[in-house]
Design a protein around this motif. Structure first.
Motif, PDB file in Angstrom:
ATOM      1  N   TYR A  54      -9.523   1.003  -6.973  1.00 32.43           N
ATOM      2  CA  TYR A  54      -8.450   0.031  -7.206  1.00 32.43           C
ATOM      3  C   TYR A  54      -7.752   0.300  -8.531  1.00 32.43           C
ATOM      4  CZ  TYR A  54      -9.795  -2.294  -2.988  1.00 32.43           C
ATOM      5  OH  TYR A  54     -10.031  -2.554  -1.663  1.00 32.43           O
ATOM      6  N   VAL A  57      -5.185   2.809  -7.812  1.00 31.39           N
ATOM      7  CA  VAL A  57      -3.972   2.246  -7.201  1.00 31.39           C
ATOM      8  C   VAL A  57      -3.093   1.626  -8.280  1.00 31.39           C
ATOM      9  CG1 VAL A  57      -3.075   0.549  -5.575  1.00 31.39           C
ATOM     10  CG2 VAL A  57      -5.134   1.823  -5.014  1.00 31.39           C
ATOM     11  N   LEU A 107       7.857  -2.476  -1.038  1.00 32.09           N
ATOM     12  CA  LEU A 107       6.885  -2.818  -2.079  1.00 32.09           C
ATOM     13  C   LEU A 107       6.882  -4.321  -2.376  1.00 32.09           C
ATOM     14  CD1 LEU A 107       7.308   0.190  -4.542  1.00 32.09           C
ATOM     15  CD2 LEU A 107       5.642  -0.101  -2.713  1.00 32.09           C
ATOM     16  N   GLY A 111       4.762  -5.732   0.294  1.00 32.78           N
ATOM     17  CA  GLY A 111       3.586  -5.877  -0.561  1.00 32.78           C
ATOM     18  C   GLY A 111       3.161  -7.329  -0.685  1.00 32.78           C
ATOM     19  N   ARG A 113       3.656  -9.699   1.551  1.00 33.14           N
ATOM     20  CA  ARG A 113       3.010 -10.063   2.823  1.00 33.14           C
ATOM     21  C   ARG A 113       1.589  -9.522   2.878  1.00 33.14           C
ATOM     22  NH1 ARG A 113       6.144  -9.537   8.427  1.00 33.14           N
ATOM     23  NH2 ARG A 113       4.083 -10.185   9.108  1.00 33.14           N
ATOM     24  N   LEU A 114       1.433  -8.270   2.353  1.00 32.27           N
ATOM     25  CA  LEU A 114       0.102  -7.665   2.318  1.00 32.27           C
ATOM     26  C   LEU A 114      -0.846  -8.527   1.490  1.00 32.27           C
ATOM     27  CD1 LEU A 114      -1.742  -5.150   2.878  1.00 32.27           C
ATOM     28  CD2 LEU A 114      -0.865  -4.206   0.745  1.00 32.27           C
ATOM     29  N   TYR A 136      -4.403  -6.138  -4.478  1.00 31.03           N
ATOM     30  CA  TYR A 136      -3.160  -5.564  -3.949  1.00 31.03           C
ATOM     31  C   TYR A 136      -1.913  -6.115  -4.641  1.00 31.03           C
ATOM     32  CZ  TYR A 136      -5.337  -3.236   0.084  1.00 31.03           C
ATOM     33  OH  TYR A 136      -6.060  -2.413   0.895  1.00 31.03           O
ATOM     34  N   VAL A 139       1.047  -4.028  -5.808  1.00 28.58           N
ATOM     35  CA  VAL A 139       2.107  -3.439  -4.967  1.00 28.58           C
ATOM     36  C   VAL A 139       3.435  -4.178  -5.170  1.00 28.58           C
ATOM     37  CG1 VAL A 139       2.779  -2.787  -2.628  1.00 28.58           C
ATOM     38  CG2 VAL A 139       0.384  -2.652  -3.292  1.00 28.58           C
TER      39      VAL A 139
END
Lengths: 169, 440
Positions: A54, A57, A107, A111, A113-114, A136, A139
């Motif tokens: 992570y 990321v 993004l 992102g 929504r993710l 996340y 993002v």
């Protein structure tokens, strides 16, 4: 306006420092993982790999935003270099709009929504039991920074005949 | 060709021609294609594939190898490696040319980037070669092509990218598979230097010394030069030994490489101060992010490619042209060479691996062998115009123009091409070492 510009520089510098700190944490994290496995008397850590991916990321996306600010991403400039300067300026605007669409739609919107759907399904990392949705969040946040850098690029882009200095935002 | 694939191609190529960053070209083409599929939440899928595509433990080796490269690159490591190389091959006529290539190969064994090798080694080798009478363009062409051997000689960041994008190929197997092909490319370039200096245009290209078979440099005794280069070379032993011995994964080895380089740079060579660390970390983070954004976007696109069965389509088209594996591999090589002249290596590997890998594995080719083929092929593109990172860096370090360098580079291109054919059609060159160590 210069006060705003100064504030913006501070925010960008802050993002740089944050990225540096994340990278330093990543190095220490993976080194600790190896050390804990091979030095006798230390209980092997099983959370280091999980945290590391992570961190990667986060570093990658914030780094990608900062790199975009410095025009550092790879492109094929061979054809555009053959155009005359006014056409090049037009193409530069199109490029910023393309990036703005991607960062805004994939993004920031995708992102978000993710983040929300992952939070809603309450997915946790296996060892640390952290909510993956929060992890996340980088993002949409990095997407916002890329959008801001697009706008910054567009403002700095001097229209023909204008005498505005590039830093005058 | 289905309408979706057409949209993918048109959007991608259109944006690419406008100099939109390649990662964004891939991303937007993917967004456009998924949007036409209808029943898929486009933004969500792309964001999810992008984030999970980056969140991979093998990819972590990239920031670490980049960081150790930055830590070592600015220091005196390249010079120490050159002393060692010159103690080995410097005494021959035309020695500086061979020293250049061997230094690049040794540098490649310590770092994973070719452009870094061109700037660090070219920075002092090009002026030195010019001082001895070599044509500057020859020195630039030689450095740019020699530096690409570092991408085949482990550790190599591009191999990690290939391993991740191809699914389940072992990084350790790829690292070992690159050793012999890397040495082969290096030897081919040295042979090209030999032929150029001896037969093609000795007095014109090279110094009087090379033409008259006089030793060009005073070389250190092998033992002393070896001791000087030992701390740098030990890094290879730690990384490769650790991976092959099963002590740690490639990612952990790369983190240990960072710790080792940090200690070496700060306390042994004393070339990096504590205050210099934050900018070094930032530089490495930004370099990494360029690769990672490409990886993430490509992972989203490879989902679309698989969904649209593009590999099967390409495979059918290739087999319609010929069912002879030798011809198909030749076609793939030609296509990659053309792509390589326009596109950098990382996006090319990310885009074409998901398309070609199923085709060649269908022919019975090992994925590890194909990875090496692809990297050896795209190395040539790094040195050719219109887009060639190594050529660009070489020209800026050597303060000359691309148009002047290219004629001098032709013998080296031919040498790399011959090596590529050997790598393509002699699988054991790539597979013997990984098999010996039971990695395949």
């Amino acid at each position: 306006m210069t006060a705003l510009a100064k504030l913006w520089e501070r925010i960008c510098r802050g993002l740089e420092i944050f990225t540096i700190a994340l990278f330093a944490a990543l190095v220490l994290d993976v080194l600790w993982g190896v050390t804990s496995r091979y030095v006798p008397g230390i209980r092997p850590s099983d959370w280091t790999e999980e945290l590391a991916v992570y961190l990667l990321v986060w570093i990658s996306l914030y780094g990608a935003a900062l790199t975009y600010r410095g025009y550092g991403h790879l492109g094929v400039d061979y054809f555009v270099a053959k155009l005359d300067p006014s056409a090049q300026r037009l193409v530069a605007v199109v490029v910023e709009i393309a990036v703005l669409i991607f960062a805004g739609f994939a993004l920031v919107y995708g992102g978000s929504r993710l983040v929300f759907e992952t939070l809603a399904s309450n997915q946790l990392t296996p060892v640390l039991q952290w909510k993956i949705g929060y992890l996340y969040s980088t993002v949409p946040l990095s997407g916002l920074f890329i959008c801001a850098f697009c706008i910054e690029h567009l403002i700095k882009l001097q229209p023909a005949g204008s005498h505005a200095t590039p830093t005058d935002i | 060709m289905s309408a979706e694939v057409l949209i993918l191609l048109v959007v991608f190529l259109g944006l690419l021609l406008l100099n939109v960053p390649i990662a964004i070209c891939i991303g937007l083409a993917t967004v456009a294609t998924i949007a036409t599929l209808g029943d898929v939440p486009t933004g969500y899928v792309v964001a999810q594939r992008l984030a999970t595509g980056i969140a991979s433990f093998p990819l972590l080796a990239i920031p670490f190898f980049v960081l150790s490269g930055v830590l070592m690159g600015d220091g005196g490591m390249a010079r120490r490696l050159m002393d060692f190389a010159s103690s080995l091959v410097g005494r021959f006529p035309g020695g500086l040319a061979y020293v250049n290539t061997v230094t690049c190969m040794l540098f490649g064994a310590v770092s994973g980037s070719a452009a870094a090798a061109v700037s660090s080694i070219g920075g002092f080798m090009i002026p030195q070669m010019e001082a001895k009478g070599y044509k500057r363009e020859f020195a630039v062409a030689l450095t740019a092509t020699s530096a690409t051997t570092g991408l085949l000689i482990p550790p190599s960041n591009i191999m990690i990218v290939f391993a991740v994008v191809s699914g389940n190929v072992s990084v350790a197997a790829l690292f070992l598979a690159g050793v012999l092909p890397g040495i082969l490319v290096g030897l081919s370039i040295m042979a090209a230097s030999f032929v150029t200096l001896r037969f093609l245009r000795p007095a014109h290209t090279a110094g009087k010394a090379a033409a008259a078979s006089i030793t060009e440099m005073v070389t250190m005794p092998v033992g002393r030069a070896f001791l000087g280069a030992l701390p740098s070379l030990l890094l290879v032993v730690i990384v490769l030994g650790g991976i092959l011995g099963g002590l740690f994964s490639a990612t952990e080895a790369s983190a240990i490489a960072v710790a080792y380089c940090l200690i070496l740079a700060m306390f042994v060579y004393r070339e990096v101060k504590l205050t210099a660390l934050p900018p070094i970390l930032l530089k490495a983070a930004l370099t990494t992010s360029v690769v990672m954004l490409l990886v993430g976007a490509s992972q989203a696109m490879s989902w679309v490619l698989a969904y649209e069965r593009v590999p099967q389509m390409v495979s059918a088209a290739l087999i319609a042209l010929s069912d002879n594996p030798i011809i198909i591999l030749l076609l793939i090589n030609v296509l990659l060479l053309v792509v390589g002249t326009f596109m950098d290596m990382t996006p090319a590997v990310l885009i074409f691996t998901p398309i070609f890998l199923p085709v060649v594995t269908g022919l019975g080719m090992d994925p590890v062998h194909f990875g090496i083929l692809m990297i050896a092929n795209l190395c040539i593109g790094l040195c050719t115009p219109p887009v060639g990172t190594c050529l660009f860096v070489g020209c800026s370090v050597g303060k000359t123009s691309i148009a002047r360098v290219v004629p001098s580079a032709i013998p080296f291109f031919i040498a790399m091409m011959i090596a590529l054919m050997a790598i393509t059609y002699l699988p054991w060159l790539s597979l013997a070492l990984p098999r010996l160590f039971k990695l395949l």
